[in-house]
Design a protein around this motif. Sequence first.
Motif, mmCIF file in Angstrom:
data_model
loop_
_atom_site.group_PDB
_atom_site.id
_atom_site.type_symbol
_atom_site.label_atom_id
_atom_site.label_comp_id
_atom_site.label_asym_id
_atom_site.label_seq_id
_atom_site.Cartn_x
_atom_site.Cartn_y
_atom_site.Cartn_z
ATOM 1 N N LEU A 108 -35.402 14.345 55.017
ATOM 2 C CA LEU A 108 -34.826 15.606 55.459
ATOM 3 C C LEU A 108 -36.072 16.611 55.375
ATOM 4 O O LEU A 108 -36.726 16.753 54.433
ATOM 5 N N LEU A 112 -30.179 22.449 54.700
ATOM 6 C CA LEU A 112 -28.906 22.265 55.519
ATOM 7 C C LEU A 112 -27.702 23.155 55.121
ATOM 8 O O LEU A 112 -27.805 23.454 54.004
ATOM 9 N N ARG A 138 -24.828 18.909 53.661
ATOM 10 C CA ARG A 138 -25.331 18.059 52.708
ATOM 11 C C ARG A 138 -24.391 16.811 52.239
ATOM 12 O O ARG A 138 -24.888 15.741 52.344
ATOM 13 N N TYR A 141 -24.210 14.729 55.544
ATOM 14 C CA TYR A 141 -25.599 13.958 55.482
ATOM 15 C C TYR A 141 -25.683 12.783 54.500
ATOM 16 O O TYR A 141 -25.898 11.668 54.912
ATOM 17 N N VAL A 156 -34.414 14.071 59.945
ATOM 18 C CA VAL A 156 -33.306 15.112 59.984
ATOM 19 C C VAL A 156 -33.965 16.482 59.824
ATOM 20 O O VAL A 156 -34.719 16.848 58.774
ATOM 21 N N ALA A 159 -29.005 21.173 60.870
ATOM 22 C CA ALA A 159 -27.676 20.867 61.384
ATOM 23 C C ALA A 159 -26.730 21.955 61.670
ATOM 24 O O ALA A 159 -27.392 23.175 61.386
ATOM 25 N N PHE A 180 -26.344 16.946 63.484
ATOM 26 C CA PHE A 180 -27.735 16.804 62.898
ATOM 27 C C PHE A 180 -28.750 16.755 63.875
ATOM 28 O O PHE A 180 -28.830 15.749 64.782
#
Length: 313
Positions: A108, A112, A138, A141, A156, A159, A180
Amino acid sequence: MRRKTTPTNAARTVQLLAAVVLFTTGTGALAGCGSEQSGGSGNKVRATGQAPEAAARARRVADAWDGSKAAEAWRAGYHPMGEAVELPEGGFHDKADEHAYATQNFVLRGRLPAAPERDGRVTWASGGSLARPMLGARDAYGRFARSSSEGPHLTVTGARLGEMTLATSRGPATVPAWLFTLEGYDTPLKSVAVGPSKLPKPPIGPAAGSPSGELWELRSLVEVAGDGRSVTAIGNHGACDDGPAVHVLETDGSVVLSASIAGRRDGLCTAQLLGREVTVKLDRPVGDRVLLDAATGRPVPYGGPHGPSPSWS
């Protein structure tokens, strides 16, 4: 009406993240092979018919669910029966990215969003909708990203909220989803952004003495055909048999699946618990009938590559 089916022509030993596991206490019945059902060859299984005890159990399950409050709650709720994660358009670029997704290896790089302070709305293609609590990005994810180890990974970078279509117990529905952004991809990876309804308490308990030669719990549901006239599920079996067989009992309110082991043979067998897809043809579309497992007395859970759907997690 009771019917039986055989593994599909493309039936295969299902390779999940752990495709073969050693038997636990109580499942050793498969290691000593018998001959309750005559064996077929290859992927074909010739079953001699459902054992009376298993047929009676299926009837009890149907009688308990049909017209029950549990069935009413099931039909009124949002229960995902398909993948809660949708891949980028066209799939992944190469084998390395496919492996990263299969092993849930993500990195990540970015922040997010939190869950919006409002409910999301599930809207069914057949009509009707339902408000459900929203999940933060989150949480969504974490549904597909559970590792950040060395080796092939996907990255990622952010998002945003959007939508996706998902199979549910009430047919296809449009649901809120987190979209995402993946490094190197023009289209997003989507993950459902609303939580499922609570599973209703079953009106009947699991079968006593199960698993047995006559009745085994189904591992998971793979899919319901687009026309609703067949369902595919994963049945358990061992290394010394012809695979799983599944009988079906259809009523106005439910479709009860009863799994067993076909063509068990005498001789030494390795203690393995395998899974194979079995397709069951129905007399009429599933519709809003509850799809049930005779062994557990519960709805058959959808099982994706990363475990059961959110309804059973």
